[in-house]
Design a protein around this motif. Structure first.
Motif, PDB file in Angstrom:
ATOM      1  N   VAL A  36       2.428 -11.503   0.307  1.00 52.90           N
ATOM      2  CA  VAL A  36       3.811 -10.641   0.206  1.00 52.90           C
ATOM      3  C   VAL A  36       3.747  -9.865  -0.938  1.00 52.90           C
ATOM      4  N   LEU A  37       3.148 -10.217  -2.037  1.00 57.79           N
ATOM      5  CA  LEU A  37       3.004  -9.313  -3.396  1.00 57.79           C
ATOM      6  C   LEU A  37       2.164  -7.931  -2.719  1.00 57.79           C
ATOM      7  N   TYR A  38       1.157  -8.126  -2.004  1.00 60.14           N
ATOM      8  CA  TYR A  38       0.508  -6.861  -1.506  1.00 60.14           C
ATOM      9  C   TYR A  38       1.393  -6.077  -0.487  1.00 60.14           C
ATOM     10  N   GLN A  39       2.263  -6.856   0.245  1.00 54.56           N
ATOM     11  CA  GLN A  39       3.033  -6.050   1.117  1.00 54.56           C
ATOM     12  C   GLN A  39       4.220  -5.411   0.474  1.00 54.56           C
ATOM     13  N   VAL A  40       4.734  -5.872  -0.629  1.00 53.83           N
ATOM     14  CA  VAL A  40       5.569  -5.288  -1.447  1.00 53.83           C
ATOM     15  C   VAL A  40       5.254  -3.979  -2.358  1.00 53.83           C
ATOM     16  N   LEU A  41       4.020  -4.095  -2.637  1.00 54.82           N
ATOM     17  CA  LEU A  41       3.430  -2.942  -3.176  1.00 54.82           C
ATOM     18  C   LEU A  41       2.942  -1.711  -2.232  1.00 54.82           C
ATOM     19  N   GLU A  42       2.302  -2.377  -1.193  1.00 50.04           N
ATOM     20  CA  GLU A  42       2.083  -1.291  -0.073  1.00 50.04           C
ATOM     21  C   GLU A  42       3.082  -0.522   0.358  1.00 50.04           C
ATOM     22  N   GLU A  43       4.266  -1.277   0.502  1.00 50.77           N
ATOM     23  CA  GLU A  43       5.440  -0.603   0.866  1.00 50.77           C
ATOM     24  C   GLU A  43       6.234   0.388  -0.123  1.00 50.77           C
ATOM     25  N   SER A  44       6.051   0.015  -1.476  1.00 50.23           N
ATOM     26  CA  SER A  44       6.637   0.746  -2.605  1.00 50.23           C
ATOM     27  C   SER A  44       5.708   1.916  -2.818  1.00 50.23           C
ATOM     28  N   ILE A  45       4.369   1.781  -2.456  1.00 49.91           N
ATOM     29  CA  ILE A  45       3.659   2.983  -2.995  1.00 49.91           C
ATOM     30  C   ILE A  45       3.562   3.894  -1.799  1.00 49.91           C
ATOM     31  N   ALA A  46       3.971   3.673  -0.602  1.00 53.81           N
ATOM     32  CA  ALA A  46       3.954   4.183   0.534  1.00 53.81           C
ATOM     33  C   ALA A  46       5.368   4.926   0.412  1.00 53.81           C
ATOM     34  N   GLU A  47       6.445   4.345  -0.043  1.00 48.88           N
ATOM     35  CA  GLU A  47       7.636   4.734  -0.058  1.00 48.88           C
ATOM     36  C   GLU A  47       7.561   6.010  -1.066  1.00 48.88           C
ATOM     37  N   ALA A  48       6.746   5.957  -2.077  1.00 51.08           N
ATOM     38  CA  ALA A  48       6.838   7.010  -3.105  1.00 51.08           C
ATOM     39  C   ALA A  48       5.878   7.956  -2.858  1.00 51.08           C
ATOM     40  N   GLY A  49       5.276   7.806  -1.607  1.00 50.05           N
ATOM     41  CA  GLY A  49       4.492   9.063  -1.110  1.00 50.05           C
ATOM     42  C   GLY A  49       3.127   9.222  -1.941  1.00 50.05           C
ATOM     43  N   LEU A  50       2.644   7.886  -2.370  1.00 53.41           N
ATOM     44  CA  LEU A  50       1.016   8.068  -3.022  1.00 53.41           C
ATOM     45  C   LEU A  50      -0.158   7.618  -2.372  1.00 53.41           C
TER      46      LEU A  50
END
Length: 446
Positions: free
Chosen positions: A431-445
């Motif tokens: 779940v932690l990875y999923q949150v980080l992945e979503e957040s990084i993608a949302e920021a366009g990185l």
């Protein structure tokens, strides 16, 4: 009544075995495994639902039942002062010092009320006088420059490399330009620089080496526990360390004179050093009890009782931490783009109790977007270079830097810090990875 409480806690501890079962505290909209990367890394931000974390990511390790029982027994008898027992062998604090020394491989150990006190006494034992220059990392926790200020020293801050370690090239330059004869190298977040090279430089230039190993309990260099390059070292048992007693620390050394001085500075007045196990023979002490001040920095017996049963589990907990760390780091590095989790040097056996994620070349706005996206999903990721962060050197107004530190500034303003609690279940890290992945993608990185 207290005995019944202790008995219940023992049963609870045995049932949990250092693992808190709390799957119901994590809510996620999509299930995935760390072993299988999501093929939709760049489109996660398009999902309406967000993966959420509701569990406390700063959850500390609990006190083992044996520690609770021994602490309660001390309180019931009133034997909480380390020197109340008639002999060193009957002192919980002395026994704790002995067990720490057996684990780290040091000859002399003095238990203290904090690692900050250990760092302060390390400099006093090293001979730091008011106005003396002390080299140290520009990237560390505020307790390090605070200890230098406490000892009357003048900090000379050294740049940081992209692996969060002291920059050895800049260290060599500042050894020469500053004339400093003391170095307190900080193993911040357990990141270890090339200690063999650092020791060579110190020996060649006559610099007294001290290791701040607060974050390095269980960390090894070429198979040997940290703290053996420095003539004096310090470890911590503050809440977010591998040993958790809330507050506490140890000065560890193989230098007999330093071991004796530390015991006296800490509060072994008159002949109380004879109630220690891990100090040198009385001949080494001489008249130190009258020559040195007593700063009263001793460890409380209850603190030692809490620590003792945790020492035996350090290695097993390190393995559990590291399995999760390497799985998550591998997944994050596989995202590509601007995302980097730097590797440590091959000589290092790590303790992966936290994750540092850098965003190379990212703008301030992009990093702020990552932090905002994480927060919206219940993840309080922290930026080392934030204006409120105690690890940002520009916030140390009590002992400010006297030069620009652009390399350190770049690293800490592009790196977020995420803890990895041992109490979480393995699936919580999916779940932690999923949150980080979503957040990084949302920021366009990515």
């Amino acid at each position: 009544m207290i005995s019944k409480i202790v008995a219940a806690l023992v049963l609870l501890d045995r049932a949990s075995a250092f693992t808190l079962s709390s799957r119901n505290h994590v809510r996620t909209t999509c299930k995935m495994s760390l072993a299988e990367p999501s093929p939709q890394t760049t489109s996660i931000s398009k999902k309406v639902a967000k993966t959420m974390i509701t569990k406390n990511i700063k959850m500390p390790d609990p006190t083992p039942a044996e520690g609770i029982a021994e602490a309660v027994a001390l309180m019931e008898t009133g034997m909480m002062y380390r020197y109340t027992p008639t002999s060193a062998e009957d002192s919980v604090v002395s026994l704790c010092e002995q067990e720490i020394g057996e684990y780290t491989g040091h000859d002399y150990v003095v238990a203290l009320n904090s690692c900050g006190s250990a760092l302060f006494l390390a400099m006093k034992c090293a001979g730091v006088k008011p106005g003396d220059k002390v080299l140290t990392n520009a990237f560390t926790f505020t307790a390090v420059p605070s200890a230098i200020e406490h000892a009357g020293g003048q900090a000379v801050y050294v740049e940081t490399d992209k692996g969060f370690r002291i920059d050895i090239d800049d260290l060599e330059k500042k050894m020469d330009s500053s004339g400093a004869k003391f170095l307190m190298v900080s193993h911040m977040r357990g990141k270890i620089a090339d200690m063999d090279r650092i020791l060579e430089l110190c020996e060649a230039k006559g610099v007294f080496l001290i290791e701040d190993a607060a974050h390095a309990i269980g960390v090894k260099w070429k198979g040997k526990h940290m703290g053996h390059h420095g003539r004096i070292s310090a470890i911590s048992s503050q809440s977010y360390k591998m040993l958790n007693s809330g507050e506490g620390g140890f000065l560890i050394t193989n230098d007999a004179k330093a071991g004796a001085m530390a015991a006296v500075y800490a509060g072994a007045y008159e002949k109380l050093h004879t109630k220690h196990i891990m100090v040198p023979d009385s001949e080494v002490f001489g008249d130190m009890m009258n020559e040195l001040p007593n700063y009263s920095l001793r460890m409380h017996a209850v603190t030692a009782a809490i620590i003792r049963p945790q020492i035996a589990t350090i290695d097993a907990r390190r393995e559990q931490y590291n399995a999760r760390y390497y799985a998550l780091a591998g997944k994050l590095n596989a995202l590509g783009g601007k995302v980097v989790v730097p590797e440590q040097l091959p000589e290092v056996t790590i303790v992966g109790d936290s994750m540092q994620i850098s965003f190379d070349g990212a703008t301030r706005q992009e990093i702020e977007a990552v932090l905002k996206a994480c927060a919206s999903r219940g993840l309080p990721a922290e930026l080392f270079g934030a204006s409120s962060n105690a690890r940002y050197f520009k916030n140390w107004k009590f002992l400010p830097a006297d030069c620009d530190l652009p390399l350190t500034e770049e690293v800490i303003k592009s790196t977020i810090d995420v803890r990895m609690p041992l109490q979480w279940e393995d699936e919580d890290f999916d779940v932690l990875y999923q949150v980080l992945e979503e957040s990084i993608a949302e920021a366009g990185l990515v």
